[in-house]
Design an enzyme around this catalytic site. Sequence first.
Site, mmCIF file in Angstrom:
data_model
loop_
_atom_site.group_PDB
_atom_site.id
_atom_site.type_symbol
_atom_site.label_atom_id
_atom_site.label_comp_id
_atom_site.label_asym_id
_atom_site.label_seq_id
_atom_site.Cartn_x
_atom_site.Cartn_y
_atom_site.Cartn_z
ATOM 1 N N SER A 141 1.108 -1.185 0.573
ATOM 2 C CA SER A 141 0.122 0.339 -0.216
ATOM 3 C C SER A 141 0.540 1.346 0.177
ATOM 4 C CB SER A 141 -0.634 -0.456 1.016
ATOM 5 O OG SER A 141 -1.912 1.088 1.570
ATOM 6 N N TYR A 154 -1.980 -1.821 9.819
ATOM 7 C CA TYR A 154 -2.576 -1.649 8.742
ATOM 8 C C TYR A 154 -1.154 -1.096 8.130
ATOM 9 C CZ TYR A 154 -3.563 -1.644 3.780
ATOM 10 O OH TYR A 154 -3.986 -2.187 2.225
HETATM 11 N N1 LIG Z 1 -8.075 -1.480 -3.044
HETATM 12 C C1 LIG Z 1 -7.314 0.143 -2.149
HETATM 13 O O1 LIG Z 1 -7.491 1.072 -2.344
HETATM 14 C C2 LIG Z 1 -5.495 -0.807 -1.266
HETATM 15 C C3 LIG Z 1 -5.305 0.071 -0.950
HETATM 16 C C4 LIG Z 1 -4.055 -0.617 -0.910
HETATM 17 C C5 LIG Z 1 -3.368 -1.600 -0.790
HETATM 18 N N2 LIG Z 1 -4.577 -2.349 -1.350
HETATM 19 C C6 LIG Z 1 -4.487 -3.960 -0.655
HETATM 20 O O2 LIG Z 1 -5.396 -4.904 -1.798
HETATM 21 C C7 LIG Z 1 -5.089 -5.714 -1.741
HETATM 22 C C8 LIG Z 1 -6.451 -6.801 -2.365
HETATM 23 O O3 LIG Z 1 -7.179 -5.793 -1.512
HETATM 24 P P1 LIG Z 1 -8.574 -5.254 -2.339
HETATM 25 O O4 LIG Z 1 -8.393 -3.860 -2.292
HETATM 26 O O5 LIG Z 1 -8.819 -6.112 -3.364
HETATM 27 O O6 LIG Z 1 -9.873 -5.142 -1.256
HETATM 28 P P2 LIG Z 1 -11.307 -6.774 -0.919
HETATM 29 O O7 LIG Z 1 -11.952 -6.639 -2.492
HETATM 30 O O8 LIG Z 1 -11.378 -6.504 0.080
HETATM 31 O O9 LIG Z 1 -10.074 -8.071 -1.558
HETATM 32 C C9 LIG Z 1 -9.265 -8.402 -0.253
HETATM 33 C C10 LIG Z 1 -9.184 -10.144 -0.494
HETATM 34 O O10 LIG Z 1 -8.221 -10.816 0.448
HETATM 35 C C11 LIG Z 1 -9.049 -11.568 0.562
HETATM 36 N N3 LIG Z 1 -8.231 -12.097 2.387
HETATM 37 C C12 LIG Z 1 -8.799 -11.482 2.798
HETATM 38 N N4 LIG Z 1 -8.682 -11.942 4.391
HETATM 39 C C13 LIG Z 1 -8.012 -13.163 4.016
HETATM 40 C C14 LIG Z 1 -7.100 -13.703 4.697
HETATM 41 N N5 LIG Z 1 -7.579 -14.034 5.868
HETATM 42 N N6 LIG Z 1 -7.089 -14.682 3.710
HETATM 43 C C15 LIG Z 1 -6.862 -15.058 2.324
HETATM 44 N N7 LIG Z 1 -7.430 -14.349 1.954
HETATM 45 C C16 LIG Z 1 -7.987 -12.938 2.452
HETATM 46 C C17 LIG Z 1 -10.211 -11.668 0.531
HETATM 47 O O11 LIG Z 1 -10.615 -13.184 0.030
HETATM 48 P P3 LIG Z 1 -11.630 -14.314 1.885
HETATM 49 O O12 LIG Z 1 -12.411 -13.010 1.748
HETATM 50 O O13 LIG Z 1 -12.445 -14.695 -0.137
HETATM 51 O O14 LIG Z 1 -10.794 -14.541 1.900
HETATM 52 C C18 LIG Z 1 -10.313 -10.703 -0.853
HETATM 53 O O15 LIG Z 1 -9.855 -11.672 -1.816
HETATM 54 C C19 LIG Z 1 -5.034 -5.674 -0.316
HETATM 55 O O16 LIG Z 1 -3.673 -6.315 0.958
HETATM 56 C C20 LIG Z 1 -5.218 -4.544 0.386
HETATM 57 O O17 LIG Z 1 -4.368 -4.129 1.689
HETATM 58 C C21 LIG Z 1 -5.755 -2.035 -1.540
#
Ligand SMILES: NC(=O)c1ccc[n+]([C@@H]2O[C@H](COP(=O)([O-])OP(=O)(O)OC[C@H]3O[C@@H](n4cnc5c(N)ncnc54)[C@H](OP(=O)(O)O)[C@@H]3O)[C@@H](O)[C@H]2O)c1
Length: 264
Positions: A141, A154
């Site tokens: 991030s 986080y």
């Molecule tokens: N979107 C943003 O603005 C943003 C910004 C900075 C960083 N990120 C990072 O990007 C990554 C993806 O996030 P996203 O934005 O796509 O959010 P999201 O739509 O909430 O997706 C998160 C993914 O992580 C999986 N997950 C959560 N807890 C888990 C666990 N305990 N074990 C295995 N899988 C798990 C979820 O699947 P299940 O619920 O099926 O397990 C889901 O597939 C994350 O690492 C997040 O920190 C996102």
Amino acid sequence: MYFDNKVIWITGASSGIGEALAYELAKQKTTLILSSRKKEALEKVREVCLRVNKEIYIEVLDLEKYDSMQGIADKVIAQHGRIDILINNGGISQRSLTKDTILEVDKRLMDINYLGTVALTKAVLPTFLKQQSGQIVTVTSLTGRFGTPYRSAYAASKHALHGFFDSLRAELVNDNIDICMVCPGFIKTQVSINAFVGDGSALNSMDDRQDNGMDVTIFAGRMMRAMRKKKKEVYIGKKEVVMIYIKRWMPWLYYKMIAKVAVR
Ligand SMILES: NC(=O)c1ccc[n+]([C@@H]2O[C@H](COP(=O)([O-])OP(=O)(O)OC[C@H]3O[C@@H](n4cnc5c(N)ncnc54)[C@H](OP(=O)(O)O)[C@@H]3O)[C@@H](O)[C@H]2O)c1
């Protein structure tokens, strides 16, 4: 093409960034292993991918249960013979002030985002070393490079990943194994809805900043370009990315600004 004939393992593939990556990578001649906790959601993503690519597999895992990563990795490697790219994307965010956050939430964010990712990486590393090839891509991030309000636990978990992978990259310099750190800004996904609040429950609402964030398919395309170019670290988002450079070159301004900017 860079991704052709590669076996690619994506965590967090049931939603958001991981889901968008699965759809884009399925269009290439890849074998994909899609992982997260929710089997049904993964099946739906697989169904869409199968329209363009038959080599799509599912492996359910929970990053919080990091002791299970070795067994799962052994099974995946036995099934596919090799792993060319590991995309450590699964994770969870936070929306709570430090004073309102119970320590259990700090621990869970560290377990899922940091230890789960490290455990899976360590489980796959011997295979990469044996192959003398591979790419480990980790989604952290912008908050992995600077802290913001509402994200203390986080930000700590994402900063920790940078320390781990910078060290690992240096150790692997002669092994033809690349490490790519991907730092998203605000990307329009479910991340805020799923984020922990102070007592460990989910926020369950879409932040304004998230809602107005970068389109996730555009993000996935830019992330794949960074992977192809074997970038060591990349920042992808809208104007929020400028904070990286403000902190680097004008830290005094970052300290002033970060207390005031809207992060929700
Ligand atoms: N979107 C943003 O603005 C943003 C910004 C900075 C960083 N990120 C990072 O990007 C990554 C993806 O996030 P996203 O934005 O796509 O959010 P999201 O739509 O909430 O997706 C998160 C993914 O992580 C999986 N997950 C959560 N807890 C888990 C666990 N305990 N074990 C295995 N899988 C798990 C979820 O699947 P299940 O619920 O099926 O397990 C889901 O597939 C994350 O690492 C997040 O920190 C996102």
